[in-house]
Structure formats: C-alpha cells, structure tokens
Write an enzyme that holds these catalytic residues in place. Structure first.
Site, PDB file in Angstrom:
ATOM      1  CG  HIS B 200      -0.679   9.339   2.626  1.00 27.38           C
ATOM      2  ND1 HIS B 200      -1.513   9.058   3.672  1.00 27.38           N
ATOM      3  CD2 HIS B 200      -0.534  10.677   2.613  1.00 27.38           C
ATOM      4  CE1 HIS B 200      -1.870  10.187   4.248  1.00 27.38           C
ATOM      5  NE2 HIS B 200      -1.271  11.189   3.629  1.00 27.38           N
ATOM      6  CD  GLU B 440      34.139  -2.492  10.444  1.00 27.70           C
ATOM      7  OE1 GLU B 440      33.121  -2.746   9.789  1.00 27.70           O
ATOM      8  OE2 GLU B 440      34.353  -1.394  10.971  1.00 27.70           O
ATOM      9  CB  CYS B 511      25.249  -5.384  13.252  1.00 27.24           C
ATOM     10  SG  CYS B 511      26.831  -4.662  13.593  1.00 27.24           S
TER      11      CYS B 511
END
Lengths: 96, 598
Positions: B200, B440, B511
């Site tokens: 919610h 990386e 990414c």
C-alpha cells in the site's frame, strides 16, 4: 442446492478489493454461499464462507484458480447468479 | 554501513527499492505501525469477563467509525480505486470469524481483550504466511493493520499526528489506514523497512507522487524523529544524517526531476531507436523480488543483471540447489523471451559477508566474487547446477563477476561443462546457457581482446570498474572527490572493452549506476554501447532521452571526451555540450555543478 463452476480470471486473483466486493454481494442474500477449491486429490480441499472476507482471502485464489460456488437456501438461485456474474465481469476491474 | 564525515557525524547509507520517482530531504517522523506492540496477558475474574467482551466490542465499533471517516477522506485524496482497501478493512472488523474467536478466547481463557485478539490474529496470520502467491500473501498486512487499529482503540490512545512542514515518514511498514490519517500535503517522502511494489505504501506514494523507498532493512530502528534524512527514490537510496554536501547534491538534483507520478510509458513495447535509427536495448537490473513488478511496468527488454547473492541475504544461509533453481526459474519467467543474466554470487568486499573472508586487510582486493566461487567449488557447482536446470524452462545466461584473468573463465567453464554432464547423467533436463565475463577490473580491460574469444558476452560493471581503475574505495567518503565516473581513463576503458566485443562479434551489456543517469547513458551510447541495463525505474527517463537524440552526435561528444586530459575537463565538456545541443533534455540544473577549485 445450486452449484456452478467458475475460474478466477482477474489479474491479481481474489485479492482484497475483489474479495470485498464478493463479500458485500454475498452478504445481501439469506442463503449460505460457499466457495470450494479442489485440492490435489489428497483431501486438502478448501472451502470458504463467501460472507467472511478473512475466509475468502484465505482461499488464496490467484488468477487461474478453479472454484465451485455452492449456494443453499431460499434465494439460492438469485444468489448464485449474482456471485457468478462478479466472476464473469472480473469484479469490474480493467484487465491489464 | 556507517562512515564518519568531516564534522564527526555519521552519514549512514541505505539501499532499498524505489517504488516511486523523485527525491527529497527533510526530517524524520517515525510512524509506529502498531504491529510490534507489547501485548500483556491478564487473567480476569469471572464477573469482569462480560465487561471485557463489551470493551472489545466497543473498540471494534470505534475502529469501524474511524475507518468510515478515513475511507471518505481517502476517496477525496486518492480516488475511489485506492480507498477500496478500507472497505476490505471494515469487512474484517465485521467478520464473525475473527470476532467470535476473540470473544470465545476472552470467555474460555478468561483473557484480556488485547491478548485474545493477538492470539486470534496470530492464528490467522500463520495461515496467510503459507500462501504461495506474493500479492495475496502481502494482504496479511491488512489483517495486521486492522488488529493494530483495534489495539490502539483498546488502549484509548489518540491517533492524531502533527506533521512538521518537512516530514519524511519512516516506518517499519506504513499501514494503509495510518497512511490515510497523515496529512500528505506535508509529507515530503516515505522510507520503510518492509514493503514491495504492490504494498500500500508503494501504491499510495505513486498515487500522490511522493518519493518513496521501501525494503530498507533496519532503518526504522536507527532513525529518530527529528533526524535529518535524504531520500532518493530515483536510485533507491536513503541517507541518514546527510552531510551538507549530500544535502546540496539532493537539492540541486531535485529541482530538475520534480515530483511526478510514474505511469507506464506509452510505446514502451516498441524497440527504442535514436533519431538517426540506432537501436538501443534497455534491460533491468534486479535483486529483490520487490523489484520484479518494475520489469514489465517500465518496459525492460529482459533482465540484464540478476544479483543472485540476494538469495543468501534473504535466507541468511546458503540456499539449496532446489531453492536456487526455483528462484532462477521465476527470474527467467519474468524476463520472458529476452532472457535474464544471472550473476554468480558476488560475495565479499562491501557485499554480504560470506563468513569466508574474516579479517581480510583489503577485502575489495581479496577472496571475493569469482575467486570465492572457485575456492568454494561446492557452492559454485550448486549454483551452476541450479542455473542449468532452470535454463530448461526459460532463457538464462550466466555472468562471472570480477574476472581478472582468462584462466578464471576457463576454470569456471570447465565446471559448467562437468555439471551439465552430471545433470544429464542424473536424468535432469538442462538448458543452453551463454557464459559471460564481468569487465570491472583493469586487467580484464587490457586483456579484453583475448577474453572476448573465451566468453559469449561481456557485461561492464561500471561501479566497480571506476573503483578498481582509479583505485578509489567507493564507500569511503574521504576519497569521494577522486571517484570520477567521467574520468578519461574510465571512458577509454569502456570504449576499448566495447570495441573488443564488437571485433569478436559478441554482445556487451553495460550495467551499473552509470547507465541509469541520462547524461552518462548518452556518453555510453557515444562510446558505442547498444545494450544498457539499469534499475527498472530509471528506464523511462533514459528511454525518453535516447529517443530524442542522435547517436552520431553522442559519438562526437564521446570522441571529444576521449581526448581530454582530466575528469574536470570531461565533466565540463559534457555539461556544456549537453546544454547546448539538447537544452530541453538537459536543463542546466540537471547536470552536475561545476567543480570548485581545491
């Protein structure tokens, strides 16, 4: 006793909003109204009182669930028609 | 998680899941969800029992009246489709299934109403906890909400909340009725420990266009009402006790982004092309199940990076082969025909401690990622088997993190081949998977041509690439001035890696945070990137931008950046060019401010 088979087709299943609509509708009739879900044949069939929201939510009826609606009482025919109509119209929800 | 800033205070960082857009700074207002209240057990004397039942019934009636009022307010503020939930709550308060059980407990056990209610609701909740469907299971929060409302009514506590002008709501979980009682004209942002896309909190925050981040473990416990806090719902970041620098950065960025409710973008099913017709693929990075909903919603072309180590964090122990297999099947089904790339456990360093890397002097350079996988071959084999089995049901690829040498790739591929044979011998069905290398580490960049012939694809992890290339610890505030994403050395490395992939005819996915920022994404496309993967909620922004630019012009900008000598020069160049060439896409405030001389 009146009985009809329905399939839950709205995207989120019998979630809070749909369940609330169902319970409001069912509570308007004098007949007892039950939703029955067949288990895997192992005796774990579940049945819910359509006038109790906690009971309906516990069915955990997600999209695609097959249910039997069973009505019993003086207004059973009208009650069954009204409840089935909710399922047919996806509880008035837009399908995404 | 905490680190000391110059004035000695601790700037604490959290990462969660964005469920809406925007960012804000303000002061914490803790909102208790009521679900963790301490419930005492009293034994009643016979004459008091009926009075206790009546006390319970009165509390239920009071709760019903409150809910009726809340529902009316919510219909006005949020629209009828969000107010329906209170109808469900009211039905729960009228549900004999719950009321009868509570009253029976009071009468049979001579229990006080609070305790009886707790016992009855815990029984209900234990049934809900077994529900398999995520959305339906989350409805147990509705029961908790209703129960806490009755408990508060029983305690006689008032529910008024006075909000300061700059309130940032911090809650374990923001329950819908509590949310509806808050005056949202004063709420700047919401941050909660629990919750997901379908919670919610998320629905309300999106409906009102309030920045919200959920899934922030233990934030509620650390935050105190009145603490300064910064919420970035674009990146799913929350900073408690932000330094002046951080606050300034937020304010600068906030003006541009504005606060806008997220909607599904029209046309996001169409392939994305730049004005000059270059097709760019945008994929989603995911980790938490709560992010799954965003994949389709934001029009991602599959999942470019699934951070599998979340499975470990979630369970607190190594998941079994079957558990992993089920999780990967779910991810594959979510990704559909575009497929998902599962990254092998990237553990160690600043990630979750695996219990293997005690007392490493330099964990970022230590036994982590592929090294840990190869050292703990049992874990690697289990994961590989789970991925191979899951790949029988959908398209899955595997990417190896922190590759620094071709031999890491060869050893892993050998294990993959062995496990495929083992599985087939055991009668399991396996699927075809592609194996890629995360680029990386500087050595991987320099050896990219060789690596490209040993793998099926490259995946560029820009965050770690910047850290390793520039030798800057990205979690250390003291050296954050040296962490420069647009450093010419970083750009050269990316260009070189993309070029090596092109020459070897293998795909390369970029990414990392870089792809999620429109200005950086443009530079990446200029460097030759055609496939970007990012937080799903960033996709619409990046998509809008890329659909409105020429790849040729981006290429020219990137080429000019590559001839710069310093990060200051590239940043200045990007700032000036973007505001000249696409002023409507990149208003001056959207770009990083010029760096102070120091």
């Amino acid at each position: 006793m009146q009985e009809q088979h329905v399939v839950v087709t709205n995207r989120l299943g019998l979630h809070a909003r749909a369940a609330a609509k169902l319970v409001r509708t069912a509570s308007g009739f004098r007949s007892s109204i039950r939703l029955e879900r067949a288990g895997n044949g192992g005796g774990d069939d579940i049945s819910a009182d359509a006038k109790s929201i906690l009971s309906v939510l516990m069915l955990a009826a997600s999209r695609g669930t097959h249910l039997s609606i069973v009505c019993e009482g003086i207004d059973e025919e009208v009650a069954l028609g009204a409840v089935c109509a909710l399922f047919e119209r996806n509880f008035g929800e837009d399908q995404e | 998680m905490s680190k000391r800033t110059r004035n000695g205070r601790h700037e604490q960082h959290w990462r969660g899941v964005s469920v809406s857009e925007g960012m804000a700074t303000g002061r914490v207002l803790r909102v208790h969800s009521g679900s963790r209240q301490h419930i005492y057990r009293a034994t009643l004397e016979e004459p008091d029992i009926e009075r206790e039942v009546r006390r319970f019934q009165a509390a239920v009636r009071l709760s019903l009246r409150q809910l009726r009022a809340i529902k009316q307010r919510a219909e006005k503020a949020l629209g009828a489709e969000h107010a329906y939930i209170f109808d469900a709550h009211m039905l729960m308060l009228e549900d004999r299934k719950l009321l009868d059980e509570v009253e029976n407990l009071i009468r049979r056990e001579h229990a006080n109403a609070e305790w009886a209610l707790k016992v009855a609701s815990d029984r209900l909740l234990s049934v809900y906890a077994k529900i398999k469907d995520n959305y339906l299971r989350e409805r147990s929060s509705d029961i908790e909400d209703v129960v806490s409302r009755i408990l508060i009514a029983l305690s006689g506590e008032p529910q008024q909340r006075h909000l300061t002008q700059d309130a940032v709501i911090v809650a374990e979980e923001l329950l819908p009725s509590t949310a509806a009682e808050l005056d949202f004209s004063h709420v700047r942002a919401i941050a909660s420990d629990a919750g997901g896309w379908t919670s919610h909190t998320a629905i309300i925050a999106r409906g009102l266009g309030i920045p919200a981040v959920v899934g922030l473990r233990e934030l509620y416990r650390h935050a105190r009402t009145g603490d300064e806090i910064a919420v970035n719902a674009l990146r799913g970041e929350v900073v408690l006790h932000p330094s002046l620098n951080t606050v300034e950065q937020f304010r600068a960025a906030k003006g541009v982004v504005g606060v806008r409710a997220l909607t599904s973008e029209s046309g996001c099913e169409e392939p994305l092309r730049t004005l000059d017709g270059v097709e760019i693929i945008l994929r989603a990075n995911i980790e938490l199940p709560a992010e799954y909903g965003g994949v389709k919603r934001f029009g991602a072309r599959g999942i470019g990076l699934y951070r599998s180590e979340f499975l470990l964090a979630q369970r607190g122990q190594m998941p079994t082969e079957d558990e992993q297999c089920a999780a990967y099947k779910e991810v594959a089904a979510l990704a559909g025909i575009d497929g998902a790339t599962v990254r092998l456990f990237d553990l160690g360093g600043d990630k979750i401690a695996a219990g293997e890397t005690d007392n490493e002097r330099n964990p970022a350079l230590g036994l982590r990622a592929i090294r840990l996988c190869l050292r703990r071959e049992d874990l690697l084999r289990t994961q590989v088997r789970a991925v191979l089995r899951a790949a029988a049901t959908g398209r899955l690829d595997l990417v190896l993190p922190m590759i620094s040498d071709v031999s890491d790739v060869r050893r892993t591929r050998r294990i993959i081949d062995e496990e495929r044979i083992n599985l087939e011998r055991e009668g399991y069905e396996t699927g075809t998977i592609k194996t890629g290398a995360m680029i990386e580490v500087p050595s991987a960049v320099l050896m990219a041509e060789k690596l490209a012939h040993e793998v099926d694809f490259f995946s560029l992890g820009t965050n770690d690439l910047v850290q390793y290339l520039l030798a800057v610890d990205r979690s250390n505030d003291e050296v954050s001035d040296w962490f420069r994403t647009l450093h010419p050395a970083v750009l050269h490395s990316i260009e070189r890696t993309l070029g090596a992939a092109r020459s070897a005819h293998i795909p390369a996915i970029v990414c990392g945070e870089m792809a999620a920022s429109p200005a950086y994404a443009l530079v990446l496309v200029g460097l030759g990137a055609l496939d970007l993967s990012m937080t799903a909620s960033s996709i619409p922004r990046v998509r809008r931008m890329l659909a409105a630019i020429d790849a040729g012009k981006a290429r020219q900008l990137a080429t000019d950046c590559l001839s710069c000598a310093t990060a200051d020069e590239t940043e200045e160049l990007v700032r000036v060019r973007l505001s000249e060439m696409w002023p409507e896409l990149f208003p001056p405030e959207s770009l990083p401010p010029p760096r102070q001389e120091w």
